[in-house]
Design a protein around this motif. Structure first.
Motif, PDB file in Angstrom:
ATOM      1  N   LEU A  93      -9.286  17.670  -0.311  1.00 56.00           N
ATOM      2  CA  LEU A  93      -8.620  16.715  -1.212  1.00 56.00           C
ATOM      3  C   LEU A  93      -8.964  16.672  -2.476  1.00 56.00           C
ATOM      4  O   LEU A  93      -9.938  16.767  -3.024  1.00 56.00           O
ATOM      5  CB  LEU A  93      -8.945  15.098  -0.443  1.00 56.00           C
ATOM      6  N   PRO A  94      -7.805  16.210  -3.543  1.00 61.41           N
ATOM      7  CA  PRO A  94      -8.249  16.336  -4.854  1.00 61.41           C
ATOM      8  C   PRO A  94      -9.370  15.384  -5.558  1.00 61.41           C
ATOM      9  O   PRO A  94      -9.799  15.847  -6.656  1.00 61.41           O
ATOM     10  CB  PRO A  94      -6.732  16.105  -5.605  1.00 61.41           C
ATOM     11  N   ALA A 117      -8.664   2.498  -6.120  1.00 60.15           N
ATOM     12  CA  ALA A 117      -7.595   2.186  -5.062  1.00 60.15           C
ATOM     13  C   ALA A 117      -8.097   1.060  -4.230  1.00 60.15           C
ATOM     14  O   ALA A 117      -9.306   1.026  -3.879  1.00 60.15           O
ATOM     15  CB  ALA A 117      -7.547   3.494  -4.334  1.00 60.15           C
ATOM     16  N   GLU A 118      -7.450   0.149  -4.137  1.00 58.60           N
ATOM     17  CA  GLU A 118      -7.630  -1.173  -3.554  1.00 58.60           C
ATOM     18  C   GLU A 118      -6.768  -0.801  -2.133  1.00 58.60           C
ATOM     19  O   GLU A 118      -5.776  -0.969  -1.961  1.00 58.60           O
ATOM     20  CB  GLU A 118      -6.956  -2.211  -4.084  1.00 58.60           C
ATOM     21  N   HIS A 123      -2.336   1.829   0.058  1.00 50.03           N
ATOM     22  CA  HIS A 123      -3.699   2.718  -0.163  1.00 50.03           C
ATOM     23  C   HIS A 123      -4.367   2.551   1.318  1.00 50.03           C
ATOM     24  O   HIS A 123      -5.596   2.011   1.528  1.00 50.03           O
ATOM     25  CB  HIS A 123      -4.480   2.252  -1.123  1.00 50.03           C
ATOM     26  N   PRO A 124      -3.784   3.396   2.449  1.00 54.17           N
ATOM     27  CA  PRO A 124      -4.468   3.014   3.529  1.00 54.17           C
ATOM     28  C   PRO A 124      -5.877   3.998   3.737  1.00 54.17           C
ATOM     29  O   PRO A 124      -5.906   4.830   2.928  1.00 54.17           O
ATOM     30  CB  PRO A 124      -3.390   3.751   4.682  1.00 54.17           C
ATOM     31  N   ILE A 125      -6.663   3.437   4.428  1.00 52.25           N
ATOM     32  CA  ILE A 125      -7.748   3.970   4.945  1.00 52.25           C
ATOM     33  C   ILE A 125      -7.468   5.200   6.286  1.00 52.25           C
ATOM     34  O   ILE A 125      -6.810   4.552   6.996  1.00 52.25           O
ATOM     35  CB  ILE A 125      -8.899   3.507   5.077  1.00 52.25           C
ATOM     36  N   VAL A 140      -8.684   7.842   1.935  1.00 52.77           N
ATOM     37  CA  VAL A 140      -8.141   6.755   1.368  1.00 52.77           C
ATOM     38  C   VAL A 140      -7.259   7.320   0.015  1.00 52.77           C
ATOM     39  O   VAL A 140      -7.208   8.247  -0.580  1.00 52.77           O
ATOM     40  CB  VAL A 140      -9.012   5.788   0.590  1.00 52.77           C
ATOM     41  N   ARG A 141      -5.759   6.894   0.264  1.00 49.10           N
ATOM     42  CA  ARG A 141      -4.662   7.116  -0.547  1.00 49.10           C
ATOM     43  C   ARG A 141      -5.057   6.627  -1.971  1.00 49.10           C
ATOM     44  O   ARG A 141      -5.357   5.464  -2.050  1.00 49.10           O
ATOM     45  CB  ARG A 141      -3.519   6.601  -0.308  1.00 49.10           C
ATOM     46  N   VAL A 142      -4.962   7.145  -3.107  1.00 49.52           N
ATOM     47  CA  VAL A 142      -5.194   6.830  -4.276  1.00 49.52           C
ATOM     48  C   VAL A 142      -4.052   6.333  -4.978  1.00 49.52           C
ATOM     49  O   VAL A 142      -3.861   5.547  -5.848  1.00 49.52           O
ATOM     50  CB  VAL A 142      -6.071   8.116  -5.091  1.00 49.52           C
ATOM     51  N   ARG A 143      -3.305   7.454  -5.085  1.00 52.40           N
ATOM     52  CA  ARG A 143      -1.808   7.039  -5.716  1.00 52.40           C
ATOM     53  C   ARG A 143      -0.860   8.236  -5.532  1.00 52.40           C
ATOM     54  O   ARG A 143      -0.982   9.291  -4.903  1.00 52.40           O
ATOM     55  CB  ARG A 143      -1.770   7.051  -7.329  1.00 52.40           C
ATOM     56  N   ALA A 144       0.436   7.946  -5.092  1.00 55.13           N
ATOM     57  CA  ALA A 144       1.659   8.765  -4.599  1.00 55.13           C
ATOM     58  C   ALA A 144       1.009   9.346  -3.507  1.00 55.13           C
ATOM     59  O   ALA A 144       0.638   8.833  -2.403  1.00 55.13           O
ATOM     60  CB  ALA A 144       1.980   9.859  -5.673  1.00 55.13           C
ATOM     61  N   ASP A 145       0.929  10.772  -3.313  1.00 56.01           N
ATOM     62  CA  ASP A 145       0.501  11.523  -2.217  1.00 56.01           C
ATOM     63  C   ASP A 145      -0.793  12.230  -2.574  1.00 56.01           C
ATOM     64  O   ASP A 145      -1.304  13.321  -1.912  1.00 56.01           O
ATOM     65  CB  ASP A 145       1.599  12.629  -1.734  1.00 56.01           C
ATOM     66  N   LEU A 146      -1.711  11.465  -3.469  1.00 58.35           N
ATOM     67  CA  LEU A 146      -3.028  12.143  -3.862  1.00 58.35           C
ATOM     68  C   LEU A 146      -3.886  11.136  -3.127  1.00 58.35           C
ATOM     69  O   LEU A 146      -3.947   9.978  -3.116  1.00 58.35           O
ATOM     70  CB  LEU A 146      -3.146  11.922  -5.152  1.00 58.35           C
ATOM     71  N   TRP A 147      -5.054  11.704  -2.279  1.00 61.99           N
ATOM     72  CA  TRP A 147      -5.841  11.263  -1.499  1.00 61.99           C
ATOM     73  C   TRP A 147      -7.295  11.490  -1.672  1.00 61.99           C
ATOM     74  O   TRP A 147      -7.510  12.557  -2.637  1.00 61.99           O
ATOM     75  CB  TRP A 147      -5.735  11.505  -0.140  1.00 61.99           C
TER      76      TRP A 147
END
Length: 188
Positions: A93-94, A117-118, A123-125, A140-147
């Motif tokens: 993941l990035p 990321a809240e 922003h699911p875990i 955890v999702r940070v933004r868009a499709d970046l985790w």
């Protein structure tokens, strides 16, 4: 793959475009749709280290800058500017979630590039089980499709915060419940 000269031009172009929005938040990469220009020799390793042409990018500011123009498209991860779109390699993941704090009813993760990321509906875990090791593989999702891959010490903090509900370890954030895993599955 683009030539070395093109890569340097592309790298400089990406850096310049990313600098256009200092202090104004993230650039609007979702609005940019340039033609695909090829690949650039940037790899985000599994451990979160950003590499360029086989060497680590040691300037944290430069990594942060590039992270702001990172996007995941259907064909993979790209660095995108209004005029260029360059493919890069991401081994896992990035990002890495390197801290978690509780702010009121929210769990707030901070990544290795300084994003927050809240955890909640947007922003699911997510905790998957690694098929090779059977170990939990949390993100955890940070933004868009970046985790962000949740670092092991941070995952242990989540386990400490968890409640047991119907045989599963659960954490709550912003009104959402997130399962960390069943008891006895490497998350006790």
């Amino acid at each position: 793959m683009a030539s070395t000269a093109d890569n340097k031009t592309g790298l400089a172009g990406v850096a310049e475009a990313a600098k256009q929005a200092p202090g104004r938040g993230l650039p609007p990469v979702h609005l940019w749709h340039p033609a695909h220009c090829g690949e650039i020799d940037i790899v985000i390793r599994r451990d979160g280290v950003w590499m360029h042409e086989g060497s680590p990018i040691v300037r944290a500011e430069l990594v942060r800058l590039f992270s702001t123009v990172l996007r995941k498209d259907d064909d993979g991860y790209v660095l995108v500017t209004p005029g260029e779109k360059l493919s890069i390699t991401v081994e896992d993941l990035p990002f890495r979630a390197v801290t978690v704090t509780r702010r009121g009813e929210a769990l707030v993760f901070t990544t290795d590039v300084g994003d927050e990321a809240e955890a909640g509906p947007d922003h699911p875990i997510v905790v998957e089980t690694d098929p090779e090791t059977g170990e939990p593989s949390p993100s955890v999702r940070v933004r868009a499709d970046l985790w962000a891959r949740i670092a092991r010490p941070v995952f242990y903090e989540l386990v400490e915060m968890a409640d047991v509900e119907e045989g599963r370890l659960m954490v709550r954030s912003n009104g959402e419940a997130f399962a960390l895993g069943p008891l006895g599955a490497g998350v006790e």
